[in-house]
Design an enzyme around this catalytic site. Structure first.
Site, PDB file in Angstrom:
ATOM      1  N   GLY A  13       0.970  -1.205  -0.200  1.00 18.24           N
ATOM      2  CA  GLY A  13       0.022  -0.239  -0.064  1.00 18.24           C
ATOM      3  C   GLY A  13       0.722   1.162  -0.173  1.00 18.24           C
ATOM      4  O   GLY A  13       0.514   2.176  -0.668  1.00 18.24           O
ATOM      5  N   THR A 121      -5.488  -7.178  -2.514  1.00 15.45           N
ATOM      6  CA  THR A 121      -5.448  -8.071  -1.609  1.00 15.45           C
ATOM      7  C   THR A 121      -5.658  -9.530  -2.111  1.00 15.45           C
ATOM      8  O   THR A 121      -6.629  -9.723  -3.187  1.00 15.45           O
ATOM      9  CB  THR A 121      -6.726  -8.038  -0.631  1.00 15.45           C
ATOM     10  OG1 THR A 121      -6.570  -6.680  -0.250  1.00 15.45           O
ATOM     11  CG2 THR A 121      -6.524  -8.794   0.611  1.00 15.45           C
ATOM     12  N   HIS A 177      -4.184 -15.181 -10.869  1.00 19.04           N
ATOM     13  CA  HIS A 177      -3.021 -14.896 -10.350  1.00 19.04           C
ATOM     14  C   HIS A 177      -2.619 -15.799  -9.443  1.00 19.04           C
ATOM     15  O   HIS A 177      -2.831 -15.868  -8.036  1.00 19.04           O
ATOM     16  CB  HIS A 177      -3.230 -13.473  -9.757  1.00 19.04           C
ATOM     17  CG  HIS A 177      -1.883 -12.933  -9.155  1.00 19.04           C
ATOM     18  ND1 HIS A 177      -0.843 -12.795  -9.753  1.00 19.04           N
ATOM     19  CD2 HIS A 177      -1.745 -12.258  -7.787  1.00 19.04           C
ATOM     20  CE1 HIS A 177       0.113 -12.286  -9.018  1.00 19.04           C
ATOM     21  NE2 HIS A 177      -0.452 -11.890  -7.683  1.00 19.04           N
TER      22      HIS A 177
HETATM   23  P1  NAP Z   1       1.660  -5.951   5.000  1.00 17.64           P
HETATM   24  O1  NAP Z   1       3.029  -5.174   4.894  1.00 17.64           O
HETATM   25  O2  NAP Z   1       1.513  -6.901   6.130  1.00 17.64           O
HETATM   26  O3  NAP Z   1       0.371  -4.770   5.256  1.00 17.64           O
HETATM   27  C1  NAP Z   1      -0.845  -5.406   5.563  1.00 17.64           C
HETATM   28  C2  NAP Z   1      -1.999  -4.289   5.250  1.00 17.64           C
HETATM   29  O4  NAP Z   1      -3.015  -4.861   5.535  1.00 17.64           O
HETATM   30  C3  NAP Z   1      -1.539  -3.271   6.420  1.00 17.64           C
HETATM   31  O5  NAP Z   1      -1.926  -1.954   5.977  1.00 17.64           O
HETATM   32  C4  NAP Z   1      -2.557  -3.805   7.897  1.00 17.64           C
HETATM   33  O6  NAP Z   1      -3.126  -2.530   8.342  1.00 17.64           O
HETATM   34  C5  NAP Z   1      -3.782  -4.225   6.952  1.00 17.64           C
HETATM   35  N1  NAP Z   1      -4.288  -5.193   7.643  1.00 17.64           N
HETATM   36  C6  NAP Z   1      -4.065  -6.421   8.130  1.00 17.64           C
HETATM   37  N2  NAP Z   1      -4.953  -6.840   8.965  1.00 17.64           N
HETATM   38  C7  NAP Z   1      -6.013  -6.260   8.673  1.00 17.64           C
HETATM   39  C8  NAP Z   1      -7.486  -6.376   9.266  1.00 17.64           C
HETATM   40  N3  NAP Z   1      -7.789  -7.376  10.065  1.00 17.64           N
HETATM   41  N4  NAP Z   1      -8.280  -5.473   9.033  1.00 17.64           N
HETATM   42  C9  NAP Z   1      -7.764  -4.258   8.328  1.00 17.64           C
HETATM   43  N5  NAP Z   1      -6.724  -3.998   7.934  1.00 17.64           N
HETATM   44  C10 NAP Z   1      -5.585  -5.129   7.907  1.00 17.64           C
HETATM   45  O7  NAP Z   1       1.317  -6.716   3.736  1.00 17.64           O
HETATM   46  P2  NAP Z   1       1.558  -6.379   2.035  1.00 17.64           P
HETATM   47  O8  NAP Z   1       2.621  -6.879   1.960  1.00 17.64           O
HETATM   48  O9  NAP Z   1       1.423  -4.879   1.852  1.00 17.64           O
HETATM   49  O10 NAP Z   1       0.321  -7.072   1.226  1.00 17.64           O
HETATM   50  C11 NAP Z   1      -0.974  -6.520   1.256  1.00 17.64           C
HETATM   51  C12 NAP Z   1      -1.888  -7.509   0.790  1.00 17.64           C
HETATM   52  O11 NAP Z   1      -1.598  -7.309  -0.781  1.00 17.64           O
HETATM   53  C13 NAP Z   1      -1.680  -9.181   1.015  1.00 17.64           C
HETATM   54  O12 NAP Z   1      -3.131  -9.837   0.778  1.00 17.64           O
HETATM   55  C14 NAP Z   1      -0.829  -9.418  -0.340  1.00 17.64           C
HETATM   56  O13 NAP Z   1      -0.778 -11.016  -0.478  1.00 17.64           O
HETATM   57  C15 NAP Z   1      -1.185  -8.832  -1.342  1.00 17.64           C
HETATM   58  N6  NAP Z   1      -0.390  -8.525  -2.545  1.00 17.64           N
HETATM   59  C16 NAP Z   1      -1.091  -8.638  -3.620  1.00 17.64           C
HETATM   60  C17 NAP Z   1      -0.292  -8.360  -4.936  1.00 17.64           C
HETATM   61  C18 NAP Z   1      -1.175  -8.717  -6.136  1.00 17.64           C
HETATM   62  O14 NAP Z   1      -0.519  -8.575  -7.282  1.00 17.64           O
HETATM   63  N7  NAP Z   1      -2.343  -8.602  -6.156  1.00 17.64           N
HETATM   64  C19 NAP Z   1       0.964  -8.400  -4.759  1.00 17.64           C
HETATM   65  C20 NAP Z   1       1.638  -8.249  -3.660  1.00 17.64           C
HETATM   66  C21 NAP Z   1       0.805  -8.364  -2.536  1.00 17.64           C
HETATM   67  P3  NAP Z   1      -2.743  -2.226   9.734  1.00 17.64           P
HETATM   68  O15 NAP Z   1      -1.333  -1.357   9.609  1.00 17.64           O
HETATM   69  O16 NAP Z   1      -3.832  -1.354  10.222  1.00 17.64           O
HETATM   70  O17 NAP Z   1      -2.533  -3.634  10.393  1.00 17.64           O
END
Ligand code: NAP
Length: 316
Positions: A13, A121, A177
């Site tokens: 993000g 996500t 994906h």
């Molecule tokens: P990360 O660094 O762990 O960040 C997770 C984010 O989700 C944080 O902003 C966290 O907010 C929030 N979050 C976690 N649990 C939550 C909950 N119960 N309710 C509300 N917010 C919550 O993870 P990341 O690496 O950024 O990855 C985020 C997502 O993107 C994952 O699902 C990952 O698999 C996905 N992703 C997708 C792609 C794609 O190509 N589509 C590529 C990469 C990653 P808080 O700070 O408030 O906890």
């Protein structure tokens, strides 16, 4: 133009927000997280703001944990969710992430009903379906990032193999994906020449390259804990195209209603034309026999996973 990023305290993000600010197409950027991470995103916002001054970019960046602040966003990115850890598959995180995506999608429908939702996500194809149904938005307004990133990875590998500028490589990965992604090798070209007509084609082990694309995300996660820059720039690509109304073709996870091989009621990576209002058209493509079979297989796999998740979501 206003864009809001939910899950901006996370690695994907915050990186996406930064890349997008750098594109200089957004006037207003809202970074959202839960209350506990508010300090963190306030710090991110200030840090980004300084960087934008160095880039001569005028932008408003606000950090918030109040969903009312997304009001009038043209695009809302959902990057909140539990990420995969080393050794996990994308479907291992389905259930908790579906709850998170459903809650945020309903909040988007309440506070910014005209917006486009870009889902990040994972597992993104299932989560895109969850966001579509939970928001109640039109199918042209809800889509997910997945195969665009896979396509970039394949592009990079082909560019390296042929030692040719990445811009000359035109290729596309569709389907899921995940393990059921489908690289469209039959229509891949280099500088306008179909890859199979290319003199170095015989030196290419396409099967092992495809395996590398499938495992590319896990490979990075095993090394550094997460992917960041790849998804972030892929997100910025998609948003820039929408805001500039560029009508470019991107592979996004989109709701299918029979447009390709009769596949329906599932979100899957397919080529679409993107413009200011979101998906303007799903491109009806022809594939060879193997690709068609693999695409239908991907659709069946994602549909089964989606049905399972939807039947467990309280709201439905
Ligand atoms: P990360 O660094 O762990 O960040 C997770 C984010 O989700 C944080 O902003 C966290 O907010 C929030 N979050 C976690 N649990 C939550 C909950 N119960 N309710 C509300 N917010 C919550 O993870 P990341 O690496 O950024 O990855 C985020 C997502 O993107 C994952 O699902 C990952 O698999 C996905 N992703 C997708 C792609 C794609 O190509 N589509 C590529 C990469 C990653 P808080 O700070 O408030 O906890």
């Amino acid at each position: 133009m206003k864009v809001s990023v939910i899950g901006a305290s996370g690695r994907v993000g915050k990186a996406a927000a930064f890349c997008l600010a750098e594109e200089n197409v957004v006037n207003e950027l809202v970074l959202l997280s839960r209350e506990d991470s508010l300090d963190k995103i306030e710090g991110e916002a200030l840090d980004m703001y300084d960087a934008m001054a160095a880039k001569n970019i005028r932008i408003s960046i606000k950090a918030s944990s109040n969903m009312e602040d997304i009001q009038d966003s043209h695009i809302v990115v959902i990057a909140a969710g539990i990420p995969r850890k080393a050794g996990m598959s994308r479907s291992d995180i389905s259930k908790p992430n579906a709850e998170i995506v459903a809650d945020y999608s309903r909040a988007i429908a309440e506070h910014s009903p005209q917006s486009i939702i870009l889902v990040i996500t994972n597992p993104v194809d299932v989560m895109t379906y969850v966001a579509l149904k939970s928001s109640g938005f039109d199918k042209s307004k809800v889509f997910g990032l997945g195969n665009h990133l896979d396509s970039l990875r394949l592009k990079n590998m082909l560019a390296k193999h042929f030692n040719i500028h990445v811009n000359e490589i035109h290729t596309r990965v569709i389907g899921e994906h995940g393990d059921h992604m489908v690289p469209l090798v039959s229509s891949t070209s280099i500088g306008g020449i179909l890859i199979k007509n290319y003199s170095l084609y015989d030196t290419l082990d396409i099967e092992s390259m495809i395996k590398k694309v499938i495992n590319a995300g896990s490979y990075v996660i095993n090394k550094k804990g997460s992917t960041e820059y790849g998804p972030a720039y892929a997100i910025a690509n998609i948003i820039t195209t929408i805001i500039n109304d560029e009508k470019r073709l991107f592979t996004v996870s989109a709701y299918l209603d029979g447009e390709i091989e009769g596949v329906e009621d599932v979100c899957l990576g397919v080529p679409v034309k993107l413009g200011i209002s979101g998906i303007e058209r799903i491109i009806r493509i022809k594939m060879n026999e193997n690709e068609t079979k693999a695409f239908i297989n991907a659709a069946e796999f994602v549909k089964k996973a989606t049905d399972e998740i939807m039947s467990n979501l309280e709201y439905f």
